[in-house]
Design a protein around this motif. Sequence first.
Motif, mmCIF file in Angstrom:
data_model
loop_
_atom_site.group_PDB
_atom_site.id
_atom_site.type_symbol
_atom_site.label_atom_id
_atom_site.label_comp_id
_atom_site.label_asym_id
_atom_site.label_seq_id
_atom_site.Cartn_x
_atom_site.Cartn_y
_atom_site.Cartn_z
ATOM 1 N N ALA A 50 10.405 1.711 -74.748
ATOM 2 C CA ALA A 50 9.977 3.115 -74.749
ATOM 3 C C ALA A 50 10.099 3.738 -73.363
ATOM 4 O O ALA A 50 10.537 4.884 -73.212
ATOM 5 N N LEU A 51 9.740 2.972 -72.339
ATOM 6 C CA LEU A 51 9.766 3.513 -70.974
ATOM 7 C C LEU A 51 11.194 3.627 -70.443
ATOM 8 O O LEU A 51 11.589 4.664 -69.901
ATOM 9 N N PHE A 52 11.986 2.575 -70.618
ATOM 10 C CA PHE A 52 13.360 2.585 -70.106
ATOM 11 C C PHE A 52 14.249 3.577 -70.863
ATOM 12 O O PHE A 52 15.240 4.068 -70.315
ATOM 13 N N SER A 53 13.894 3.889 -72.127
ATOM 14 C CA SER A 53 14.696 4.833 -72.924
ATOM 15 C C SER A 53 14.597 6.261 -72.401
ATOM 16 O O SER A 53 15.446 7.102 -72.705
ATOM 17 N N GLN A 54 13.561 6.547 -71.608
ATOM 18 C CA GLN A 54 13.342 7.916 -71.118
ATOM 19 C C GLN A 54 14.387 8.348 -70.094
ATOM 20 O O GLN A 54 14.606 9.538 -69.888
ATOM 21 N N ASN A 55 15.018 7.375 -69.461
ATOM 22 C CA ASN A 55 15.986 7.687 -68.399
ATOM 23 C C ASN A 55 17.383 7.250 -68.843
ATOM 24 O O ASN A 55 17.582 6.082 -69.200
ATOM 25 N N PRO A 56 18.373 8.164 -68.829
ATOM 26 C CA PRO A 56 19.733 7.789 -69.250
ATOM 27 C C PRO A 56 20.302 6.595 -68.475
ATOM 28 O O PRO A 56 21.072 5.806 -69.023
ATOM 29 N N ALA B 133 9.269 -4.130 -62.099
ATOM 30 C CA ALA B 133 10.560 -3.827 -62.715
ATOM 31 C C ALA B 133 10.789 -2.323 -62.822
ATOM 32 O O ALA B 133 11.884 -1.825 -62.509
ATOM 33 N N THR B 134 9.767 -1.580 -63.256
ATOM 34 C CA THR B 134 9.910 -0.131 -63.394
ATOM 35 C C THR B 134 10.033 0.544 -62.025
ATOM 36 O O THR B 134 10.761 1.524 -61.875
ATOM 37 N N THR B 135 9.354 -0.003 -61.041
ATOM 38 C CA THR B 135 9.454 0.556 -59.685
ATOM 39 C C THR B 135 10.865 0.381 -59.137
ATOM 40 O O THR B 135 11.416 1.280 -58.500
ATOM 41 N N ILE B 136 11.484 -0.787 -59.409
ATOM 42 C CA ILE B 136 12.864 -1.037 -58.977
ATOM 43 C C ILE B 136 13.804 -0.053 -59.665
ATOM 44 O O ILE B 136 14.720 0.502 -59.039
ATOM 45 N N SER B 137 13.582 0.198 -60.964
ATOM 46 C CA SER B 137 14.476 1.072 -61.735
ATOM 47 C C SER B 137 14.342 2.537 -61.358
ATOM 48 O O SER B 137 15.331 3.258 -61.270
ATOM 49 N N ALA C 48 16.855 -0.781 -71.884
ATOM 50 C CA ALA C 48 15.982 -0.607 -73.053
ATOM 51 C C ALA C 48 16.569 -1.299 -74.274
ATOM 52 O O ALA C 48 15.873 -2.040 -74.985
ATOM 53 N N SER C 49 17.864 -1.073 -74.532
ATOM 54 C CA SER C 49 18.530 -1.672 -75.690
ATOM 55 C C SER C 49 18.600 -3.182 -75.568
ATOM 56 O O SER C 49 18.391 -3.908 -76.551
ATOM 57 N N LEU C 50 18.885 -3.677 -74.362
ATOM 58 C CA LEU C 50 19.009 -5.124 -74.150
ATOM 59 C C LEU C 50 17.675 -5.834 -74.363
ATOM 60 O O LEU C 50 17.621 -6.898 -74.989
ATOM 61 N N VAL C 51 16.591 -5.254 -73.842
ATOM 62 C CA VAL C 51 15.268 -5.883 -73.970
ATOM 63 C C VAL C 51 14.894 -6.054 -75.440
ATOM 64 O O VAL C 51 14.529 -7.155 -75.880
ATOM 65 N N ILE C 52 14.997 -4.980 -76.239
ATOM 66 C CA ILE C 52 14.597 -5.056 -77.644
ATOM 67 C C ILE C 52 15.536 -5.961 -78.428
ATOM 68 O O ILE C 52 15.112 -6.720 -79.314
ATOM 69 N N ALA C 53 16.847 -5.938 -78.093
ATOM 70 C CA ALA C 53 17.821 -6.783 -78.803
ATOM 71 C C ALA C 53 17.558 -8.259 -78.539
ATOM 72 O O ALA C 53 17.555 -9.078 -79.464
ATOM 73 N N VAL C 54 17.325 -8.612 -77.279
ATOM 74 C CA VAL C 54 17.093 -10.013 -76.913
ATOM 75 C C VAL C 54 15.806 -10.540 -77.541
ATOM 76 O O VAL C 54 15.783 -11.635 -78.114
#
Length: 418
Positions: A370-376, A178-182, A382-388
């Motif tokens: 934490a990882l997805f929040s580093q990139n705008p 997932a992180t490699t795709i992003s 990031a918000s969707l993962v923690i919310a869900v």
Amino acid sequence: MLVALLSTRLMKLIKLPNVTGYIITGILVGPFVFGLLFNNFTYDGIKEAIIYNYVDKIKWVSTIALGFIAFSIGTSFKINMIKSVGKKVIIITIFEALFASLVVILALIGLHFIFPDHVSWSLVLTLGAIASATAPAATLMVIRQYKARGPLVDTLLPVVALDDAAALILFAILFQIATTISFGGGFDAYKMIAKPIIEIVISISIGLVLGFFISLLNKWFKSRNNRLIICIFSVFVACGLYYLFKLPQLGGFELSSLLMCMMIGAVYTNAREDSSRTLDVMDRFTSPIYLMFFVISGASLDLTIFFNKNGLIVLAIAGTYVIFRVVGKYLGAFTGASIAKSEDKVKKYLGFALIPQAGVAIGLATTANALFSQNPETQEIASLVIAVILTSTLIYELVGPLVSKFALKKAGEIGENE
């Protein structure tokens, strides 16, 4: 910490797990409720507000807490325990974990084609990876409360013990992709295939080395206090190496601190016959760290995501995740139990007892956040993962114990007098 502690009294009155109180406390004292006092009672510019920045600065506590959770999971991975539970439990665990991930991924792929701008492939894989995790606490509380016993309970307990280890391994693989795709741009064989494999191998290797190292140190340090320090040291080192390997000078690897700490715990508990003496003390030490972890997780829940124009999309993703994870757990447990030739009541009701989800799932979501929040460009993910995950956790923690009781009663493992 004080508010979270007081919340457990309220949770006891309404018969909910303490973890629910911790999460609710985090939401209330966090930037999106209490924090509005310092932002003119508006969500405008809330992410520049003082409390939001404080919460962001102490998120490292979550990395440490996750390290201890993974270490604890590793210590339940004893070779003699795996031998004693036999192939049946291992088969069931593999199927229920894989099916939960697979069914959630397939369901979210459907949403991806409906909302391609919001449900990205990275979000699909991340939520699919987290779906495999199960929280044993709620189910174990029900078993103890009603003194349940029988084939279903005998199968459930070892499956729950192995489940989180399976979840960590699945997450390590799918989240790397997932992180490699992003962050990786177009298709690159090294970034998409080789790098994730290298990162997993390095993580496991570091865990093995640290596990053997602290086992050797135990020969010179005999007291429980000193051995506790050694175990804490190993978790801190693993988390430190996780951050260190991110540096370009060391290859920019995104190692799994969870896999490292799990391997440390597994090696330590198998290499030291007297490891239980240290682990008993460690369980007492980690309670306030876990409390802070859940409070910070609750405070990280971005409530604005529910109230903006995409609020319905968030609810659609959370609803899909909640429903199809249950479907996946049930189908996986039924299929695994059928292949393992378990009793009929185990086939029918084991899946229901695996519904609760809390600690490890929130931990994995926090890692992703934490990882997805580093990139705008990936802040929405990031918000969707923690919310869900936090939304689904609250639902599962409310409904899970009732469903577990239903399953045990239907299986005839709760006596009429209980």
